[in-house]
Enzyme design. Structure first.
Site, PDB file in Angstrom:
ATOM      1  N   ASP A   1      54.792  32.583  25.830  1.00  0.00           N
ATOM      2  CA  ASP A   1      55.452  33.237  27.130  1.00  0.00           C
ATOM      3  C   ASP A   1      56.825  32.982  27.433  1.00  0.00           C
ATOM      4  OD1 ASP A   1      53.499  34.330  29.819  1.00  0.00           O
ATOM      5  OD2 ASP A   1      55.802  34.033  30.135  1.00  0.00           O
TER       6      ASP A   1
ATOM      7  N   LEU B   1      58.092  33.209  30.282  1.00  0.00           N
ATOM      8  CA  LEU B   1      58.222  32.736  31.704  1.00  0.00           C
ATOM      9  C   LEU B   1      59.253  33.715  32.498  1.00  0.00           C
ATOM     10  CD1 LEU B   1      58.042  28.949  31.389  1.00  0.00           C
ATOM     11  CD2 LEU B   1      56.207  30.597  31.959  1.00  0.00           C
TER      12      LEU B   1
ATOM     13  N   ASP C   1      60.108  34.547  23.597  1.00  0.00           N
ATOM     14  CA  ASP C   1      59.868  35.914  23.767  1.00  0.00           C
ATOM     15  C   ASP C   1      59.163  36.722  22.562  1.00  0.00           C
ATOM     16  OD1 ASP C   1      60.904  38.888  23.909  1.00  0.00           O
ATOM     17  OD2 ASP C   1      62.129  38.073  25.668  1.00  0.00           O
ATOM     18  N   ILE C   2      58.454  37.652  23.014  1.00  0.00           N
ATOM     19  CA  ILE C   2      57.676  38.324  22.002  1.00  0.00           C
ATOM     20  C   ILE C   2      58.704  39.114  20.909  1.00  0.00           C
ATOM     21  CG2 ILE C   2      55.289  38.349  22.940  1.00  0.00           C
ATOM     22  CD1 ILE C   2      56.178  41.407  23.928  1.00  0.00           C
TER      23      ILE C   2
ATOM     24  N   THR D   1      46.498  49.266  29.649  1.00  0.00           N
ATOM     25  CA  THR D   1      45.946  49.630  31.270  1.00  0.00           C
ATOM     26  C   THR D   1      45.057  51.274  30.933  1.00  0.00           C
ATOM     27  OG1 THR D   1      46.990  50.475  33.067  1.00  0.00           O
ATOM     28  CG2 THR D   1      48.438  50.402  31.429  1.00  0.00           C
ATOM     29  N   ASP D   2      44.636  51.369  32.101  1.00  0.00           N
ATOM     30  CA  ASP D   2      43.967  52.745  32.557  1.00  0.00           C
ATOM     31  C   ASP D   2      45.135  53.773  32.822  1.00  0.00           C
ATOM     32  OD1 ASP D   2      44.211  51.701  35.025  1.00  0.00           O
ATOM     33  OD2 ASP D   2      42.261  52.533  35.787  1.00  0.00           O
ATOM     34  N   GLU D   3      46.397  53.236  33.298  1.00  0.00           N
ATOM     35  CA  GLU D   3      47.601  54.061  33.702  1.00  0.00           C
ATOM     36  C   GLU D   3      47.973  55.179  32.729  1.00  0.00           C
ATOM     37  OE1 GLU D   3      50.010  52.235  36.634  1.00  0.00           O
ATOM     38  OE2 GLU D   3      48.433  50.717  37.059  1.00  0.00           O
TER      39      GLU D   3
ATOM     40  N   TYR E   1      56.131  52.387  33.868  1.00  0.00           N
ATOM     41  CA  TYR E   1      55.449  51.268  33.391  1.00  0.00           C
ATOM     42  C   TYR E   1      54.201  51.803  32.373  1.00  0.00           C
ATOM     43  CZ  TYR E   1      51.194  48.350  33.374  1.00  0.00           C
ATOM     44  OH  TYR E   1      49.969  47.662  33.112  1.00  0.00           O
TER      45      TYR E   1
ATOM     46  N   LYS F   1      53.503  51.430  28.420  1.00  0.00           N
ATOM     47  CA  LYS F   1      52.532  50.866  27.894  1.00  0.00           C
ATOM     48  C   LYS F   1      51.781  51.933  27.020  1.00  0.00           C
ATOM     49  CE  LYS F   1      50.478  47.648  28.774  1.00  0.00           C
ATOM     50  NZ  LYS F   1      50.486  46.179  28.093  1.00  0.00           N
TER      51      LYS F   1
ATOM     52  N   ASN G   1      42.981  44.972  38.261  1.00  0.00           N
ATOM     53  CA  ASN G   1      42.427  43.638  38.117  1.00  0.00           C
ATOM     54  C   ASN G   1      42.784  43.139  39.573  1.00  0.00           C
ATOM     55  OD1 ASN G   1      42.124  41.972  34.927  1.00  0.00           O
ATOM     56  ND2 ASN G   1      42.027  44.227  35.485  1.00  0.00           N
TER      57      ASN G   1
ATOM     58  N   ARG H   1      55.097  55.711  47.227  1.00  0.00           N
ATOM     59  CA  ARG H   1      55.761  55.420  46.105  1.00  0.00           C
ATOM     60  C   ARG H   1      56.162  56.732  45.274  1.00  0.00           C
ATOM     61  NH1 ARG H   1      51.715  52.278  42.247  1.00  0.00           N
ATOM     62  NH2 ARG H   1      52.612  50.461  42.962  1.00  0.00           N
TER      63      ARG H   1
HETATM   64  P1  NAD Z   1      51.581  39.717  34.577  1.00  0.00           P
HETATM   65  O1  NAD Z   1      53.050  40.440  34.917  1.00  0.00           O
HETATM   66  O2  NAD Z   1      51.357  39.072  35.409  1.00  0.00           O
HETATM   67  O3  NAD Z   1      52.088  38.705  33.473  1.00  0.00           O
HETATM   68  C1  NAD Z   1      52.920  39.041  32.194  1.00  0.00           C
HETATM   69  C2  NAD Z   1      53.036  37.787  31.553  1.00  0.00           C
HETATM   70  O4  NAD Z   1      54.154  38.085  30.305  1.00  0.00           O
HETATM   71  C3  NAD Z   1      54.178  36.798  32.308  1.00  0.00           C
HETATM   72  O5  NAD Z   1      53.665  35.652  32.145  1.00  0.00           O
HETATM   73  C4  NAD Z   1      55.374  36.900  31.652  1.00  0.00           C
HETATM   74  O6  NAD Z   1      56.331  35.666  31.643  1.00  0.00           O
HETATM   75  C5  NAD Z   1      54.982  37.074  30.178  1.00  0.00           C
HETATM   76  N1  NAD Z   1      56.187  37.926  29.732  1.00  0.00           N
HETATM   77  C6  NAD Z   1      56.917  39.218  30.050  1.00  0.00           C
HETATM   78  N2  NAD Z   1      57.648  39.509  29.243  1.00  0.00           N
HETATM   79  C7  NAD Z   1      57.626  38.693  27.935  1.00  0.00           C
HETATM   80  C8  NAD Z   1      58.128  38.734  26.782  1.00  0.00           C
HETATM   81  N3  NAD Z   1      59.185  39.568  26.397  1.00  0.00           N
HETATM   82  N4  NAD Z   1      57.863  37.621  25.883  1.00  0.00           N
HETATM   83  C9  NAD Z   1      56.920  36.808  26.465  1.00  0.00           C
HETATM   84  N5  NAD Z   1      56.374  36.773  27.544  1.00  0.00           N
HETATM   85  C10 NAD Z   1      56.560  37.774  28.361  1.00  0.00           C
HETATM   86  O7  NAD Z   1      50.933  40.825  34.205  1.00  0.00           O
HETATM   87  P2  NAD Z   1      49.244  40.836  34.057  1.00  0.00           P
HETATM   88  O8  NAD Z   1      48.892  41.486  35.422  1.00  0.00           O
HETATM   89  O9  NAD Z   1      48.721  39.464  33.752  1.00  0.00           O
HETATM   90  O10 NAD Z   1      48.993  41.942  32.873  1.00  0.00           O
HETATM   91  C11 NAD Z   1      48.743  41.321  31.428  1.00  0.00           C
HETATM   92  C12 NAD Z   1      48.548  42.604  30.649  1.00  0.00           C
HETATM   93  O11 NAD Z   1      47.439  43.261  31.106  1.00  0.00           O
HETATM   94  C13 NAD Z   1      49.658  43.488  30.579  1.00  0.00           C
HETATM   95  O12 NAD Z   1      49.894  44.037  29.277  1.00  0.00           O
HETATM   96  C14 NAD Z   1      49.300  44.680  31.570  1.00  0.00           C
HETATM   97  O13 NAD Z   1      49.862  45.887  31.048  1.00  0.00           O
HETATM   98  C15 NAD Z   1      47.753  44.477  31.187  1.00  0.00           C
HETATM   99  N6  NAD Z   1      46.805  45.293  32.267  1.00  0.00           N
HETATM  100  C16 NAD Z   1      47.219  44.483  33.635  1.00  0.00           C
HETATM  101  C17 NAD Z   1      46.243  44.998  34.718  1.00  0.00           C
HETATM  102  C18 NAD Z   1      46.436  44.518  36.144  1.00  0.00           C
HETATM  103  O14 NAD Z   1      45.710  45.053  36.954  1.00  0.00           O
HETATM  104  N7  NAD Z   1      47.319  43.628  36.225  1.00  0.00           N
HETATM  105  C19 NAD Z   1      45.268  46.074  34.418  1.00  0.00           C
HETATM  106  C20 NAD Z   1      45.143  46.409  33.221  1.00  0.00           C
HETATM  107  C21 NAD Z   1      46.034  46.021  32.079  1.00  0.00           C
HETATM  108  P1  TYD Z   2      49.274  47.783  42.640  1.00  0.00           P
HETATM  109  O1  TYD Z   2      48.671  46.580  43.163  1.00  0.00           O
HETATM  110  O2  TYD Z   2      50.948  47.906  42.538  1.00  0.00           O
HETATM  111  O3  TYD Z   2      48.866  48.307  41.277  1.00  0.00           O
HETATM  112  P2  TYD Z   2      49.055  49.730  40.581  1.00  0.00           P
HETATM  113  O4  TYD Z   2      50.116  50.537  41.128  1.00  0.00           O
HETATM  114  O5  TYD Z   2      49.170  49.327  38.986  1.00  0.00           O
HETATM  115  O6  TYD Z   2      47.742  50.724  40.676  1.00  0.00           O
HETATM  116  O7  TYD Z   2      48.983  49.083  43.690  1.00  0.00           O
HETATM  117  C1  TYD Z   2      47.698  49.370  44.042  1.00  0.00           C
HETATM  118  C2  TYD Z   2      47.726  50.557  44.974  1.00  0.00           C
HETATM  119  O8  TYD Z   2      48.001  49.908  46.081  1.00  0.00           O
HETATM  120  C3  TYD Z   2      48.507  51.770  44.490  1.00  0.00           C
HETATM  121  O9  TYD Z   2      48.093  52.878  44.743  1.00  0.00           O
HETATM  122  C4  TYD Z   2      49.893  51.391  45.185  1.00  0.00           C
HETATM  123  C5  TYD Z   2      49.318  50.771  46.589  1.00  0.00           C
HETATM  124  N1  TYD Z   2      50.223  49.713  47.280  1.00  0.00           N
HETATM  125  C6  TYD Z   2      50.580  50.096  48.593  1.00  0.00           C
HETATM  126  O10 TYD Z   2      49.939  51.022  49.475  1.00  0.00           O
HETATM  127  N2  TYD Z   2      51.121  49.111  49.337  1.00  0.00           N
HETATM  128  C7  TYD Z   2      51.955  48.140  48.430  1.00  0.00           C
HETATM  129  O11 TYD Z   2      52.606  47.221  49.202  1.00  0.00           O
HETATM  130  C8  TYD Z   2      51.398  47.815  47.164  1.00  0.00           C
HETATM  131  C9  TYD Z   2      52.146  46.808  46.428  1.00  0.00           C
HETATM  132  C10 TYD Z   2      50.720  48.835  46.587  1.00  0.00           C
END
Ligand code: NAD
Ligand code: TYD
Length: 354
Positions: free
Chosen positions: A31, A33, A57-58, A132-134, A158, A162, A188, A289
């Site tokens: 990671d 960081l 870094d990856i 992600t589903d996005e 984003y 992805k 999540n 947004r």
């Molecule tokens: P996050 O932003 O919390 O964490 C990302 C991590 O990757 C961090 O620790 C960061 O330091 C590290 N990182 C970033 N760039 C890097 C690089 N170039 N080299 C090495 N490390 C690096 O993200 P998350 O929410 O834990 O998501 C993890 C994965 O799951 C992502 O690929 C995201 O697209 C996917 N995902 C997230 C969600 C969600 O709801 N959070 C849902 C579906 C999929």
């Molecule tokens: P987010 O947690 O950023 O996840 P994603 O955009 O990847 O779905 O946002 C979840 C939903 O909440 C999204 O529809 C945007 C909305 N949102 C707000 O309404 N207020 C906020 O301050 C944030 C961060 C998100």
């Protein structure tokens, strides 16, 4: 052993903690960081002999090749990414760099390593790409949830980055035979979630007496999954997923943003009552947004039917656990909300409220 990228982020850290608690197989966490990576989340395993952390870094080809040769992993689980839609709108460059270019370098390093394995080791090797589903875009209210056959229609920098990484992973399987698996998961929530995303931001702001910013009309729908359910799905796919396949992961928990925020406020009203009124009084509607996706919903029946996976938590049990975790871990929140976090909040929400 397995190599995990991005294991200091929200989902990665939960995955690392669950992995080390559930099995004896060593794990290396690579990671870089960024602001989203936090070693405090992994403090409880820092001295575990099965855990090894490498800051890097990856996109660093030399480091990747060396790590793969040194540790000889049987699998790579790729979480590392820039993950926040709002940040991708303000500055897409890092998203292209890490999510697309970084994934490309990782695929190349893994392909090279895999090509040098014995036939037996190469046959057993897996690379799992966490997505992600996005990537599927936005649904209308009456549309059926996303299946794996849904066309990619990403709308934000984003999700576009992805989607591009998913395409690279797919192509490395079809062209080079790399044994890959991809998971596309819904939103999540849970412990160690950085308070820039909706659920941790609302919990944090509510407790701090700040406004709870709802973008637009708050009727956007997300399909929420408790983070350890995502981790168990990744383990199931890693263990028995069919090579080259993608698996949707979701909790059948569609909620509008306003419903989510009201659920958090109701829980906090009981757990930490205010002297007067409700946390819901802090709700504030702010500018929407740009390009905001209206609805995401996941059809996870392929994962359920092929691999027998199902989530352990409902939204109600998961959100209660999450809020209790934040109430009991205010030092973690305090640590991650200093400095750079405050700069982000003033940039994002001053614009949104203008
Ligand atoms: P996050 O932003 O919390 O964490 C990302 C991590 O990757 C961090 O620790 C960061 O330091 C590290 N990182 C970033 N760039 C890097 C690089 N170039 N080299 C090495 N490390 C690096 O993200 P998350 O929410 O834990 O998501 C993890 C994965 O799951 C992502 O690929 C995201 O697209 C996917 N995902 C997230 C969600 C969600 O709801 N959070 C849902 C579906 C999929
Ligand atoms: P987010 O947690 O950023 O996840 P994603 O955009 O990847 O779905 O946002 C979840 C939903 O909440 C999204 O529809 C945007 C909305 N949102 C707000 O309404 N207020 C906020 O301050 C944030 C961060 C998100």
């Amino acid at each position: 052993m397995i190599l995990v990228t991005g294991g200091a982020g929200f989902i990665g850290a939960n995955f690392v903690l669950n992995w080390l608690a559930q099995c004896d197989e060593p794990l290396v966490n690579l990671d870089s960081l960024t602001y989203a990576g936090n070693l405090q989340s992994l403090q409880s395993v820092a001295k575990n002999s099965n855990y090894h952390f490498v800051q890097g870094d990856i996109g660093d080809k030399v480091l990747l090749e060396a790590l793969l040769q040194q540790h000889q992993p049987r699998a790579v689980v790729h979480f590392a990414a820039e993950s926040h839609v709002d940040r991708s709108i303000h500055g897409p460059a890092d998203f292209v760099q890490t999510n697309i270019v970084g994934t490309f370098h990782l695929l190349e390093a893994v392909r090279h390593y895999w090509g040098g394995l014995s036939a037996h080791q190469a046959g057993a090797f897996r690379m799992l790409h966490v997505s992600t589903d996005e990537v599927y875009g936005s649904l209308k209210d009456a549309d059926a949830p996303f299946t794996e056959q849904h066309a990619f229609q990403p709308n934000s920098p984003y999700s576009a980055s992805k989607a591009a990484s998913d395409h690279l992973v797919r192509a490395w399987h079809h062209t080079y035979g790399l044994p890959v698996l991809t998971t596309n998961c819904s939103n999540n929530y849970g412990p160690y979630h950085f308070p820039e995303k909706l659920i941790p931001l609302v919990i944090h702001n509510a407790l701090a007496g700040k406004t709870l910013p709802i973008y637009g009309d708050g009727q956007q729908v997300r399909d929420w999954l408790y983070v350890s359910d995502h981790c168990s799905a990744i383990c199931a796919v890693l263990q028995a997923g069919r090579l080259g396949e993608t698996y949707n992961v979701g909790g059948w928990n569609e909620k509008t943003n306003l419903e989510v925020v009201h659920a958090i406020c109701a829980h906090l009203d009981l757990a930490r009552p205010l002297p007067n009124g409700s946390y819901a009084d802090q709700i504030s509607f702010v500018t929407d947004r740009p390009g905001h996706d209206r609805r995401y919903a996941i059809d996870a029946s392929k994962l359920a039917n092929e691999l027998g996976w199902k989530p352990a938590e409902t939204f109600e049990t998961g959100i209660a656990k999450t809020i209790d975790w934040y109430l009991n871990n205010q030092d973690w929140v305090l640590n991650v909300t200093s400095g750079a976090y405050r700069d982000w909040v003033s940039q994002q929400y001053v614009t949104a409220q203008a």
